[in-house]
Design a protein around this motif. Sequence first.
Motif, PDB file in Angstrom:
ATOM      1  N   VAL A   1      -3.261  11.040   9.306  1.00  0.00           N
ATOM      2  CA  VAL A   1      -3.290   9.551  10.822  1.00  0.00           C
ATOM      3  C   VAL A   1      -2.104   9.719  11.440  1.00  0.00           C
ATOM      4  CG1 VAL A   1      -2.804   6.914  10.182  1.00  0.00           C
ATOM      5  CG2 VAL A   1      -3.955   8.162   8.218  1.00  0.00           C
ATOM      6  N   LEU A   2      -2.855   9.645  12.386  1.00  0.00           N
ATOM      7  CA  LEU A   2      -2.015   9.667  14.183  1.00  0.00           C
ATOM      8  C   LEU A   2      -1.382   8.352  13.873  1.00  0.00           C
ATOM      9  CD1 LEU A   2      -1.385  11.963  15.278  1.00  0.00           C
ATOM     10  CD2 LEU A   2      -3.518  11.644  17.334  1.00  0.00           C
ATOM     11  N   LEU A   3       0.320   7.966  13.976  1.00  0.00           N
ATOM     12  CA  LEU A   3       0.661   6.772  14.489  1.00  0.00           C
ATOM     13  C   LEU A   3       1.294   6.816  14.766  1.00  0.00           C
ATOM     14  CD1 LEU A   3       1.714   5.429  10.298  1.00  0.00           C
ATOM     15  CD2 LEU A   3       0.151   5.292  11.407  1.00  0.00           C
ATOM     16  N   ILE A   4       1.427   5.819  16.241  1.00  0.00           N
ATOM     17  CA  ILE A   4       2.467   5.911  17.140  1.00  0.00           C
ATOM     18  C   ILE A   4       2.213   4.210  16.290  1.00  0.00           C
ATOM     19  CG2 ILE A   4       1.048   4.690  18.326  1.00  0.00           C
ATOM     20  CD1 ILE A   4       1.446   5.809  20.715  1.00  0.00           C
ATOM     21  N   ASN A   5       4.663   4.400  17.664  1.00  0.00           N
ATOM     22  CA  ASN A   5       5.088   3.248  17.159  1.00  0.00           C
ATOM     23  C   ASN A   5       5.432   1.961  18.463  1.00  0.00           C
ATOM     24  OD1 ASN A   5       7.011   1.363  17.737  1.00  0.00           O
ATOM     25  ND2 ASN A   5       8.837   2.953  15.954  1.00  0.00           N
ATOM     26  N   HIS A   6       4.805   1.958  18.787  1.00  0.00           N
ATOM     27  CA  HIS A   6       4.597  -0.100  19.978  1.00  0.00           C
ATOM     28  C   HIS A   6       6.177  -0.339  19.887  1.00  0.00           C
ATOM     29  CE1 HIS A   6       1.052   2.227  22.010  1.00  0.00           C
ATOM     30  NE2 HIS A   6       0.340   2.152  20.500  1.00  0.00           N
ATOM     31  N   GLY A   7       6.912  -0.320  18.428  1.00  0.00           N
ATOM     32  CA  GLY A   7       7.841  -1.639  18.854  1.00  0.00           C
ATOM     33  C   GLY A   7       8.488  -1.108  19.355  1.00  0.00           C
ATOM     34  N   ASP A   8       9.860  -1.728  19.049  1.00  0.00           N
ATOM     35  CA  ASP A   8      11.359  -1.516  19.552  1.00  0.00           C
ATOM     36  C   ASP A   8      12.596  -0.934  19.323  1.00  0.00           C
ATOM     37  OD1 ASP A   8      10.397  -2.829  21.956  1.00  0.00           O
ATOM     38  OD2 ASP A   8      10.818  -5.102  20.940  1.00  0.00           O
ATOM     39  N   ALA A   9      11.593  -0.355  17.397  1.00  0.00           N
ATOM     40  CA  ALA A   9      12.834   0.011  16.775  1.00  0.00           C
ATOM     41  C   ALA A   9      12.702   0.829  15.935  1.00  0.00           C
ATOM     42  CB  ALA A   9      13.229  -0.924  15.890  1.00  0.00           C
ATOM     43  N   PRO A  10      13.486   2.295  15.638  1.00  0.00           N
ATOM     44  CA  PRO A  10      12.458   3.463  14.886  1.00  0.00           C
ATOM     45  C   PRO A  10      11.647   3.110  13.705  1.00  0.00           C
ATOM     46  CG  PRO A  10      15.045   4.124  16.077  1.00  0.00           C
ATOM     47  CD  PRO A  10      14.686   1.844  16.217  1.00  0.00           C
ATOM     48  N   PHE A  11      11.019   3.590  13.332  1.00  0.00           N
ATOM     49  CA  PHE A  11      10.080   3.137  11.593  1.00  0.00           C
ATOM     50  C   PHE A  11       9.911   3.914  11.259  1.00  0.00           C
ATOM     51  CE2 PHE A  11       6.785   2.239  10.099  1.00  0.00           C
ATOM     52  CZ  PHE A  11       6.547   0.982   8.475  1.00  0.00           C
ATOM     53  N   SER A  12      10.496   3.650   9.972  1.00  0.00           N
ATOM     54  CA  SER A  12      10.505   5.328   8.693  1.00  0.00           C
ATOM     55  C   SER A  12       9.389   4.822   8.180  1.00  0.00           C
ATOM     56  CB  SER A  12      11.988   4.830   8.269  1.00  0.00           C
ATOM     57  OG  SER A  12      12.704   5.142   8.927  1.00  0.00           O
ATOM     58  N   ILE A  13       8.594   6.183   7.669  1.00  0.00           N
ATOM     59  CA  ILE A  13       7.713   5.766   7.271  1.00  0.00           C
ATOM     60  C   ILE A  13       7.941   6.994   5.870  1.00  0.00           C
ATOM     61  CG2 ILE A  13       4.890   7.302   7.460  1.00  0.00           C
ATOM     62  CD1 ILE A  13       5.463   6.520  10.480  1.00  0.00           C
ATOM     63  N   ARG A  14       8.366   6.425   4.907  1.00  0.00           N
ATOM     64  CA  ARG A  14       8.482   7.255   3.530  1.00  0.00           C
ATOM     65  C   ARG A  14       7.387   7.321   3.180  1.00  0.00           C
ATOM     66  NH1 ARG A  14      11.916   3.818   5.452  1.00  0.00           N
ATOM     67  NH2 ARG A  14      14.025   3.657   4.660  1.00  0.00           N
ATOM     68  N   ARG A  15       7.115   8.100   2.319  1.00  0.00           N
ATOM     69  CA  ARG A  15       6.116   9.074   0.539  1.00  0.00           C
ATOM     70  C   ARG A  15       5.510   7.561   0.058  1.00  0.00           C
ATOM     71  NH1 ARG A  15       5.056  13.008  -1.655  1.00  0.00           N
ATOM     72  NH2 ARG A  15       3.759  13.324  -3.430  1.00  0.00           N
ATOM     73  N   GLY A  16       4.841   7.303  -0.071  1.00  0.00           N
ATOM     74  CA  GLY A  16       3.839   5.971  -0.733  1.00  0.00           C
ATOM     75  C   GLY A  16       3.206   4.802  -0.215  1.00  0.00           C
ATOM     76  N   GLU A  17       4.763   4.974   1.291  1.00  0.00           N
ATOM     77  CA  GLU A  17       3.823   3.952   1.758  1.00  0.00           C
ATOM     78  C   GLU A  17       2.595   3.782   2.741  1.00  0.00           C
ATOM     79  OE1 GLU A  17       5.591   1.725   5.748  1.00  0.00           O
ATOM     80  OE2 GLU A  17       6.547   3.672   5.322  1.00  0.00           O
ATOM     81  N   ARG A  18       1.840   2.361   2.474  1.00  0.00           N
ATOM     82  CA  ARG A  18       1.059   2.394   3.149  1.00  0.00           C
ATOM     83  C   ARG A  18       0.708   2.394   4.449  1.00  0.00           C
ATOM     84  NH1 ARG A  18      -2.015  -3.454   0.255  1.00  0.00           N
ATOM     85  NH2 ARG A  18       0.284  -3.842   1.184  1.00  0.00           N
TER      86      ARG A  18
END
Length: 132
Positions: A100-117
């Motif tokens: 899954v190619l994800l991009i962060n368009h938000g203002d803050a860093p985003f952590s992708i953790r194991r098991g997250e949808r």
Amino acid sequence: MSTSIKIDIQQLPHGEGLALPAYQSAHAAGLDLIAAVPEGAPIVLAPGKHALIPTGLTIALPPGYEAQVRPRSGLAAKHGVTVLNAPGTVDADYRGEIGVLLINHGDAPFSIRRGERIAQMVIASVVRGELV
């Protein structure tokens, strides 16, 4: 009216222990895809950055079908995180890992953790055009 097809699915070693994709309600169109990143080593997406997130899954679709990888509206609304190539297409003859190619368009860093949808996968029939 919806129809049902059988899809072979395989969990890769780095996806072991994670839940398989599942519909979250009786009328849901998409199956949730889960991040298969290492435990304790989340992938951090800085604002404006993108990354290919592994799901630890391979599927074998029958001919005449595709899987569309789409954003989860909650991630987009709350964090500005979405699927960069939405919808991504998994062809019937593809047998590699679904990423899954994800991009962060938000203002803050985003952590992708194991098991997250992280996305949803919609199975759809394919109509091929005959160009004339």
